[in-house]
Design an enzyme around this catalytic site. Sequence first.
Site, PDB file in Angstrom:
ATOM      1  N   ASP A 258     -12.725  46.698  15.669  1.00  0.00           N
ATOM      2  CA  ASP A 258     -14.074  46.270  15.287  1.00  0.00           C
ATOM      3  C   ASP A 258     -14.091  44.762  15.090  1.00  0.00           C
ATOM      4  O   ASP A 258     -15.135  44.179  14.844  1.00  0.00           O
ATOM      5  CB  ASP A 258     -14.483  46.984  13.983  1.00  0.00           C
ATOM      6  N   HIS A 295     -17.832  44.115  15.180  1.00  0.00           N
ATOM      7  CA  HIS A 295     -17.851  43.861  13.732  1.00  0.00           C
ATOM      8  C   HIS A 295     -19.062  44.538  13.077  1.00  0.00           C
ATOM      9  O   HIS A 295     -19.861  43.888  12.402  1.00  0.00           O
ATOM     10  CB  HIS A 295     -17.836  42.355  13.445  1.00  0.00           C
TER      11      HIS A 295
HETATM   12  P1  NAD Z   1      -8.983  44.818  -0.933  1.00  0.00           P
HETATM   13  O1  NAD Z   1      -8.727  43.440  -1.433  1.00  0.00           O
HETATM   14  O2  NAD Z   1      -9.593  45.825  -1.865  1.00  0.00           O
HETATM   15  O3  NAD Z   1      -7.629  45.447  -0.368  1.00  0.00           O
HETATM   16  C1  NAD Z   1      -6.711  44.762   0.407  1.00  0.00           C
HETATM   17  C2  NAD Z   1      -5.342  45.368   0.129  1.00  0.00           C
HETATM   18  O4  NAD Z   1      -4.412  44.772   1.037  1.00  0.00           O
HETATM   19  C3  NAD Z   1      -4.839  45.117  -1.285  1.00  0.00           C
HETATM   20  O5  NAD Z   1      -4.447  46.334  -1.896  1.00  0.00           O
HETATM   21  C4  NAD Z   1      -3.653  44.186  -1.081  1.00  0.00           C
HETATM   22  O6  NAD Z   1      -2.615  44.381  -2.053  1.00  0.00           O
HETATM   23  C5  NAD Z   1      -3.206  44.601   0.305  1.00  0.00           C
HETATM   24  N1  NAD Z   1      -2.328  43.624   0.964  1.00  0.00           N
HETATM   25  C6  NAD Z   1      -2.296  42.266   0.813  1.00  0.00           C
HETATM   26  N2  NAD Z   1      -1.319  41.745   1.588  1.00  0.00           N
HETATM   27  C7  NAD Z   1      -0.734  42.791   2.218  1.00  0.00           C
HETATM   28  C8  NAD Z   1       0.330  42.892   3.135  1.00  0.00           C
HETATM   29  N3  NAD Z   1       1.001  41.812   3.556  1.00  0.00           N
HETATM   30  N4  NAD Z   1       0.686  44.118   3.583  1.00  0.00           N
HETATM   31  C9  NAD Z   1       0.022  45.226   3.150  1.00  0.00           C
HETATM   32  N5  NAD Z   1      -0.998  45.188   2.279  1.00  0.00           N
HETATM   33  C10 NAD Z   1      -1.377  43.986   1.829  1.00  0.00           C
HETATM   34  O7  NAD Z   1      -9.887  44.627   0.370  1.00  0.00           O
HETATM   35  P2  NAD Z   1     -10.832  45.704   1.068  1.00  0.00           P
HETATM   36  O8  NAD Z   1     -12.186  45.636   0.462  1.00  0.00           O
HETATM   37  O9  NAD Z   1     -10.118  46.987   1.132  1.00  0.00           O
HETATM   38  O10 NAD Z   1     -10.956  45.069   2.522  1.00  0.00           O
HETATM   39  C11 NAD Z   1      -9.827  44.982   3.370  1.00  0.00           C
HETATM   40  C12 NAD Z   1     -10.161  44.071   4.526  1.00  0.00           C
HETATM   41  O11 NAD Z   1     -11.159  44.689   5.336  1.00  0.00           O
HETATM   42  C13 NAD Z   1     -10.803  42.735   4.094  1.00  0.00           C
HETATM   43  O12 NAD Z   1      -9.814  41.765   3.848  1.00  0.00           O
HETATM   44  C14 NAD Z   1     -11.631  42.361   5.287  1.00  0.00           C
HETATM   45  O13 NAD Z   1     -10.872  41.499   6.090  1.00  0.00           O
HETATM   46  C15 NAD Z   1     -11.861  43.678   6.017  1.00  0.00           C
HETATM   47  N6  NAD Z   1     -13.269  44.077   6.118  1.00  0.00           N
HETATM   48  C16 NAD Z   1     -13.786  44.359   7.325  1.00  0.00           C
HETATM   49  C17 NAD Z   1     -15.112  44.747   7.432  1.00  0.00           C
HETATM   50  C18 NAD Z   1     -15.752  45.088   8.765  1.00  0.00           C
HETATM   51  O14 NAD Z   1     -16.981  45.190   8.830  1.00  0.00           O
HETATM   52  N7  NAD Z   1     -14.996  45.297   9.823  1.00  0.00           N
HETATM   53  C19 NAD Z   1     -15.902  44.835   6.286  1.00  0.00           C
HETATM   54  C20 NAD Z   1     -15.309  44.574   5.051  1.00  0.00           C
HETATM   55  C21 NAD Z   1     -13.994  44.182   4.969  1.00  0.00           C
END
Ligand code: NAD
Length: 328
Positions: A258, A295
């Site tokens: 996405d 996205h």
């Molecule tokens: P979040 O901050 O709640 O969770 C991210 C997790 O990743 C955390 O638990 C963190 O400890 C972990 N993490 C950090 N570094 C890491 C590593 N090296 N290896 C493994 N895990 C690691 O974030 P979220 O709300 O769950 O969102 C996750 C990601 O999704 C966001 O960073 C964003 O980039 C993406 N996102 C995409 C969309 C979309 O429309 N496609 C929308 C929202 C978010």
Amino acid sequence: MKVLCYSTRKDEIPFMEQAFADSGHQVKFIDSHLDITTVRLAEGVEAVCVFVNDQVDAQVIEALAECGVQLIALRCAGFNNVDLEAARSQGIAVVRVPAYSPYAVAEHTVGLILMLNRHLHKAYNRVREGNFVLDGLLGFDLHGKTVAVVGTGEIGAVFCRIMVGFGCRVVAVDPHQNADCLASGVQYMALDEALAQADIISLHCPLLPQTHHLIDDRTLSLMKPGVMLINTSRGALVDTAAVIGGLKRGHVGSFGIDVYEEEAALFFEDNSDRVITDDLLMRLTTFPNVVITGHQAFMTKEALENISDTTCANISAFESTGRADNQL
Ligand code: NAD
């Protein structure tokens, strides 16, 4: 506050208008992205509201400070496009919407898995053309398969729960183990170990210097032949050229995304009447076992309501107290 909202899409304006209706803020919506060529549009405003592909680097932040901007309000969770250090040194606060609907992104991720596994993209077109042949539509039961989840924060944890519901064995990678995931039987392990065991790999960690190209030739070589790889997090977690190599060798069985590393130049725009010069993205579109969405994983009604309400609350909190809970 006077707020200039960059990169506004038609679909989100009604949600934003409703959220800001009685806030006292004066909001102007424009569809231009924020970058060094558009930053001067913020002259005289106190807050700019930006999205995932706005370019909020040190040069843009310096110009925003010269325009009098005090607050950058992200209407998204990820903040990899903002130079936080530059914002700090210019005295500009940055707020975000940390969790607007983890369900929206997790459910879209499952949609990509089902589409690739059961070839729904092919089946849809075939049936419309009166072709009811089943050749090439063979999938596998998700039940009993191993799913590796990289990042079990808000979105990854919901995704784990759904995949446990499908009867999958879920293994996870995260420096912080999630208690709910552990309780539902998710097993945490090191990245290399999880990648080696998985039939399906889904990325849900943030884009950071240490996660840039987390999926590259080395990590691909650890994966099972035929692995399904899904990325709904941030494009640059994946070295696209390496995955194309894996798809050509047949090592990567399918790829669903996405997000794309170079999406900023293309996504959220209608490029259908121009020549797209991004050869990697165009090569990806030629594979029958690749599905790309632009996205849109966050795009549910509930998510847009939460994004708009939280963005308005962030701006109001900053105006009245100089701080907001969701400040970075
Ligand atoms: P979040 O901050 O709640 O969770 C991210 C997790 O990743 C955390 O638990 C963190 O400890 C972990 N993490 C950090 N570094 C890491 C590593 N090296 N290896 C493994 N895990 C690691 O974030 P979220 O709300 O769950 O969102 C996750 C990601 O999704 C966001 O960073 C964003 O980039 C993406 N996102 C995409 C969309 C979309 O429309 N496609 C929308 C929202 C978010």
